[in-house]
Every structure is written in C-alpha cells, then in structure tokens.
Design a protein around this motif. Structure first.
Motif, PDB file in Angstrom:
ATOM      1  N   ASP A   1       0.877  -1.187   0.137  1.00 53.44           N
ATOM      2  CA  ASP A   1       0.236  -0.221  -0.338  1.00 53.44           C
ATOM      3  C   ASP A   1       0.720   1.491  -0.309  1.00 53.44           C
ATOM      4  O   ASP A   1       1.034   1.352   1.067  1.00 53.44           O
ATOM      5  CB  ASP A   1      -1.130  -0.405   1.110  1.00 53.44           C
ATOM      6  CG  ASP A   1      -2.099   1.162   1.215  1.00 53.44           C
ATOM      7  OD1 ASP A   1      -1.996   2.041   0.052  1.00 53.44           O
ATOM      8  OD2 ASP A   1      -3.372   0.904   1.825  1.00 53.44           O
ATOM      9  N   ASP A   2       1.011   1.896  -1.527  1.00 55.19           N
ATOM     10  CA  ASP A   2       2.185   3.398  -1.377  1.00 55.19           C
ATOM     11  C   ASP A   2       1.476   4.670  -0.495  1.00 55.19           C
ATOM     12  O   ASP A   2       2.029   4.632   0.076  1.00 55.19           O
ATOM     13  CB  ASP A   2       1.918   3.276  -2.967  1.00 55.19           C
ATOM     14  CG  ASP A   2       3.285   3.868  -2.469  1.00 55.19           C
ATOM     15  OD1 ASP A   2       4.348   4.210  -2.765  1.00 55.19           O
ATOM     16  OD2 ASP A   2       2.878   5.174  -3.798  1.00 55.19           O
ATOM     17  N   ALA A   3       0.240   4.427  -0.433  1.00 54.39           N
ATOM     18  CA  ALA A   3      -0.227   5.616   0.123  1.00 54.39           C
ATOM     19  C   ALA A   3      -0.351   5.529   1.427  1.00 54.39           C
ATOM     20  O   ALA A   3      -0.315   6.197   1.718  1.00 54.39           O
ATOM     21  CB  ALA A   3      -1.756   5.175  -0.127  1.00 54.39           C
ATOM     22  N   ALA A   4      -0.398   4.390   2.277  1.00 54.58           N
ATOM     23  CA  ALA A   4       0.014   4.140   3.817  1.00 54.58           C
ATOM     24  C   ALA A   4       1.552   3.520   4.250  1.00 54.58           C
ATOM     25  O   ALA A   4       1.412   3.548   4.918  1.00 54.58           O
ATOM     26  CB  ALA A   4      -1.305   2.877   4.101  1.00 54.58           C
TER      27      ALA A   4
ATOM     28  N   LEU B   1       6.624  -4.073   7.415  1.00 57.64           N
ATOM     29  CA  LEU B   1       7.129  -2.669   7.855  1.00 57.64           C
ATOM     30  C   LEU B   1       6.402  -1.599   7.223  1.00 57.64           C
ATOM     31  O   LEU B   1       5.637  -1.729   5.809  1.00 57.64           O
ATOM     32  CB  LEU B   1       8.133  -3.040   6.428  1.00 57.64           C
ATOM     33  CG  LEU B   1       9.576  -1.914   6.750  1.00 57.64           C
ATOM     34  CD1 LEU B   1      10.108  -1.391   8.015  1.00 57.64           C
ATOM     35  CD2 LEU B   1      10.693  -2.055   5.233  1.00 57.64           C
ATOM     36  N   SER B   2       6.212  -0.403   7.952  1.00 56.60           N
ATOM     37  CA  SER B   2       5.447   0.421   7.588  1.00 56.60           C
ATOM     38  C   SER B   2       6.147   1.816   8.251  1.00 56.60           C
ATOM     39  O   SER B   2       7.173   1.875   8.650  1.00 56.60           O
ATOM     40  CB  SER B   2       4.400   0.184   8.293  1.00 56.60           C
ATOM     41  OG  SER B   2       4.100   0.454   9.462  1.00 56.60           O
ATOM     42  N   VAL B   3       5.629   2.794   7.045  1.00 53.93           N
ATOM     43  CA  VAL B   3       6.512   3.843   8.361  1.00 53.93           C
ATOM     44  C   VAL B   3       5.011   5.118   8.250  1.00 53.93           C
ATOM     45  O   VAL B   3       4.480   5.276   7.191  1.00 53.93           O
ATOM     46  CB  VAL B   3       7.089   4.803   6.585  1.00 53.93           C
ATOM     47  CG1 VAL B   3       7.817   5.406   7.120  1.00 53.93           C
ATOM     48  CG2 VAL B   3       7.939   3.857   6.387  1.00 53.93           C
ATOM     49  N   HIS B   4       5.315   5.194   9.256  1.00 54.28           N
ATOM     50  CA  HIS B   4       4.136   6.696   9.567  1.00 54.28           C
ATOM     51  C   HIS B   4       4.487   8.343   9.462  1.00 54.28           C
ATOM     52  O   HIS B   4       5.583   7.918  10.163  1.00 54.28           O
ATOM     53  CB  HIS B   4       3.238   6.093  11.169  1.00 54.28           C
ATOM     54  CG  HIS B   4       3.207   4.627  10.839  1.00 54.28           C
ATOM     55  ND1 HIS B   4       2.171   3.393  10.628  1.00 54.28           N
ATOM     56  CD2 HIS B   4       3.752   3.317  11.533  1.00 54.28           C
ATOM     57  CE1 HIS B   4       2.065   2.535   9.971  1.00 54.28           C
ATOM     58  NE2 HIS B   4       2.979   2.554  10.490  1.00 54.28           N
TER      59      HIS B   4
END
Length: 139
Positions: free
Chosen positions: A64-67, A88-91
């Motif tokens: 999910d590029d947007a998220a 793996l996520s960036v917030h």
C-alpha cells in the motif's frame, strides 16, 4: 503463534523514508547485512543474500504505497518458523510532520525451536535493521 515488533522514530519526513525503504527489492540500499537482492515474478518475490552467502526467499503479499506499508512471507530461509508474516510500515509522528515512525513487525509459528529464542531472533533482526535504517538516513 508468536509475534514481535520494533519501532524507531526518525527526524526525517515519512515520504523520504518510504522512498528509501518502500521498494520490496530495496533492502540492500539500507540494510548492510543484506548486500544482494534479486527480484523475480514481476517484483513480487525477492531472493536475498546475506553477507555470509545465506539465501532467504520472500514473497510480497500486500503493498500500500499511500499508507506506506508492505507485508511479506518467507518462502525459504534458514529460520525455524512456519506461517511467517511480516509488515514494514512508515507513519507520521503525531504533531511532528517532518518526523517518521517506522514499525517492523512479524508473526510466526516456531518450528522445532523455543518460542522465546525465535522471538528474540526476529526482534533482533528488526531492531538491528531499524538501527541500520537510521544510520543510512543520517549518512
């Protein structure tokens, strides 16, 4: 089923962090203990090689590029687990638009190994990986 996660806050905008780590085949760009990655199946599978020549094969299962997030499973690796799923996520850091919170998490079933040892193994991989990300962005 066991799980672990690691989190790091970085003084870098989320878009910049995601630009570096958001490609499924980008681990060699920021993770020194993975010097090689070869994409297959249109970029949905990556064949990683560690510094000792060990091979890990992983499949992308969600992106999910947007998220700013992706999840993957292990197809083949020298780890004593089954049913591995990692994200793996960036917030954004609340109140700090130029800062990022990166989370690396995973769930898995230990196979022939002590759950605490396997959990510690993956927690170390995630923690060391996020420290390498911090160092790469600071360079």
């Amino acid at each position: 089923m066991a799980s672990t996660s690691a989190t790091i806050d970085l003084p870098v905008p989320p878009a910049r962090v995601w630009q570096l780590i958001g490609g499924f085949d980008s681990l060699p760009d920021w993770l020194p203990y993975i010097p090689a990655s070869v994409a297959a199946e249109g970029g949905r599978v990556r064949r990683l090689e560690n510094a000792d020549g060990g091979v890990i094969v992983e499949r992308l299962v969600a992106f999910d590029d947007a998220a700013r997030s992706y999840s993957y499973t292990i197809l083949d690796a020298p780890f004593p687990v089954t049913d591995y799923l990692s994200t793996l996520s960036v917030h954004e850091v609340p109140g700090l638009p130029d800062a990022s919170r990166v989370v690396w998490s995973g769930t898995f079933t230990p196979a022939g190994a002590d759950e605490a040892e396997v959990t510690a193994l993956f927690h170390g991989i995630y923690t060391d990986g996020l420290a390498a990300l911090r160092d790469t962005l600071a360079a």
